[in-house]
Design a protein around this motif. Structure first.
Motif, short mmCIF file in Angstrom:
data_model
loop_
_atom_site.label_atom_id
_atom_site.label_comp_id
_atom_site.label_asym_id
_atom_site.label_seq_id
_atom_site.Cartn_x
_atom_site.Cartn_y
_atom_site.Cartn_z
N SER A 53 0.90 -1.11 -0.04
CA SER A 53 -0.05 0.08 -0.20
C SER A 53 0.98 1.26 -0.04
N PRO A 54 1.73 1.42 0.69
CA PRO A 54 2.49 2.82 0.90
C PRO A 54 3.36 2.88 -0.61
N ALA A 55 4.04 1.92 -1.01
CA ALA A 55 4.46 2.16 -2.33
C ALA A 55 3.59 2.35 -3.40
N ASP A 56 2.45 1.77 -3.37
CA ASP A 56 1.34 1.99 -4.31
C ASP A 56 1.03 3.50 -4.51
N VAL A 57 0.66 3.93 -3.31
CA VAL A 57 0.26 5.25 -3.16
C VAL A 57 1.26 6.33 -3.66
N ILE A 58 2.50 6.18 -3.37
CA ILE A 58 3.51 6.95 -3.81
C ILE A 58 3.69 6.99 -5.29
N ARG A 59 3.79 5.47 -5.93
CA ARG A 59 3.82 5.35 -7.17
C ARG A 59 2.82 6.01 -8.08
N THR A 60 1.46 5.90 -7.48
CA THR A 60 0.44 6.58 -8.16
C THR A 60 0.60 8.03 -8.24
N ARG A 61 1.09 8.75 -7.28
CA ARG A 61 1.13 10.14 -7.12
C ARG A 61 2.15 10.52 -8.16
N ILE A 62 3.17 9.92 -8.08
CA ILE A 62 4.31 10.31 -8.90
C ILE A 62 3.90 10.01 -10.50
N MET A 63 3.65 8.83 -10.85
CA MET A 63 2.98 8.66 -12.24
C MET A 63 1.92 9.70 -12.79
N ILE A 82 10.94 10.90 -2.38
CA ILE A 82 11.17 11.69 -0.85
C ILE A 82 10.47 12.94 -1.01
N GLU A 83 10.17 13.79 -2.14
CA GLU A 83 9.30 14.88 -1.97
C GLU A 83 8.01 14.32 -1.73
N VAL A 84 7.46 13.44 -2.34
CA VAL A 84 6.05 13.08 -2.44
C VAL A 84 5.73 12.70 -1.02
N ILE A 85 6.66 11.89 -0.34
CA ILE A 85 6.45 11.35 0.96
C ILE A 85 6.59 12.34 1.91
N VAL A 86 7.32 13.28 2.04
CA VAL A 86 7.55 14.59 2.84
C VAL A 86 6.28 15.35 2.96
N ARG A 87 5.88 15.64 1.42
CA ARG A 87 4.83 16.54 1.42
C ARG A 87 3.55 15.80 1.65
N SER A 88 3.28 14.62 1.67
CA SER A 88 2.05 13.91 1.72
C SER A 88 1.97 13.74 3.42
N LEU A 89 3.20 13.55 3.84
CA LEU A 89 3.15 13.31 5.60
C LEU A 89 2.79 14.65 5.97
#
Length: 277
Positions: free
Chosen positions: A208-218, A227-234
């Motif tokens: 699930s975590p990798a899936d959400v990050i992948r979706t937002r990048i793609m 890293i930017e996606v994770i920091v902003r989302s957190l």
């Protein structure tokens, strides 16, 4: 491919839930599907189906085929490889599948999430083929590798936790009876269904975590790093963002895993019978 046709609406709902970011309140899976059907008709929940089928013909084909070949190569005197070897094979096969299916994953994410974007930011791909051509024209060959690292990581996790755990659950259920009821499984349809459901639950949670990050990048047109996606989302949503879309992902992956492995087991048996005859 058959499994994808049945479960695509759930995939669409999952991608949209993962793409919405810090929307408050975050819409449920049923609200997303209801909104899509109410505004665009029943066929709208199959938006991006061509990309989903392309993904199955690349990602799933490579990860399952290479895993079976590695498993066969590591088998000694008819005995199945150890759990450690199976997990290693599943991880390597998943990585290969993630690389092969990355372009189709980009198209799937963009096509299923297009309707929730502002009109000026929509991609408007008619189908997977035209989408692939547009992707290369607009972003070059580098565009095919958008989110590749995160997608490959997710694919490794998925194959290890889904395909690897399927073999683990299947072997364990064959070896030991169910406690309390003392029921002993035999190699057949019911065993394949139960092992598939357990593997689907395991795969959904781990990935699930990798899936959400992948979706937002793609789904983005910018160049944000994982890293930017994770920091902003957190910062905006808290740790819970890592499990956005878990319910439709599980509802999709459960039946998808069951259908995939049940068909796969039957195909293997038919192929073995054909070869032996």
């Amino acid at each position: 491919a058959v499994a994808a046709c049945f479960t695509h609406p759930l995939d669409l709902a999952k991608v949209r839930m993962q793409s919405l970011g810090s929307t408050v309140p975050s819409p449920s899976m049923l609200k997303i599907l209801h909104h899509s059907i109410s505004n665009h008709g029943l066929s709208s929940v199959y938006t991006g189906l061509s990309a989903s089928l392309m993904r199955q013909m690349t990602y799933s084909l490579v990860r399952l085929g290479s895993y079976e070949e590695m498993k066969r190569f590591m088998s000694e005197n008819g005995r199945s490889p150890s759990a450690g070897k199976l997990l290693l094979a599943a991880g390597v096969a998943g990585g290969l599948g993630g690389i092969a299916g990355n372009p189709a994953d980009i198209l799937l994410v963009r096509m299923t999430s297009d309707s929730i974007r502002p009109p000026e930011k929509r991609y408007n791909y008619r189908n997977a083929i035209t989408g692939l051509i547009s992707l290369v024209k607009e972003d070059g060959q580098k565009g095919l590798a958008r989110g590749l690292g995160t997608n490959t990581t997710r694919a490794v996790l998925m194959n290890t936790s889904q395909v690897g755990s399927y073999d683990f659950f299947k072997t364990t259920l064959l070896q030991y009876p169910i406690p309390l009821v003392n029921y002993q499984f035999h190699d057949g349809f019911f065993l394949h269904v139960v092992a598939s459901l357990a593997a689907g639950t395991c795969g959904t949670t781990v990935c699930s975590p990798a899936d959400v990050i992948r979706t937002r990048i793609m789904g983005s047109s910018g160049k944000a790093s994982p890293i930017e996606v994770i920091v902003r989302s957190l910062r905006e949503e808290g740790p819970a963002f890592m499990f956005k879309g878990w319910t439709p992902a599980w509802m999709r992956l459960g039946p998808n895993t069951v259908l995939m492995f049940v068909f796969f087991e039957q195909l293997k048996r038919s192929w073995s019978s054909l070869v032996l005859s």
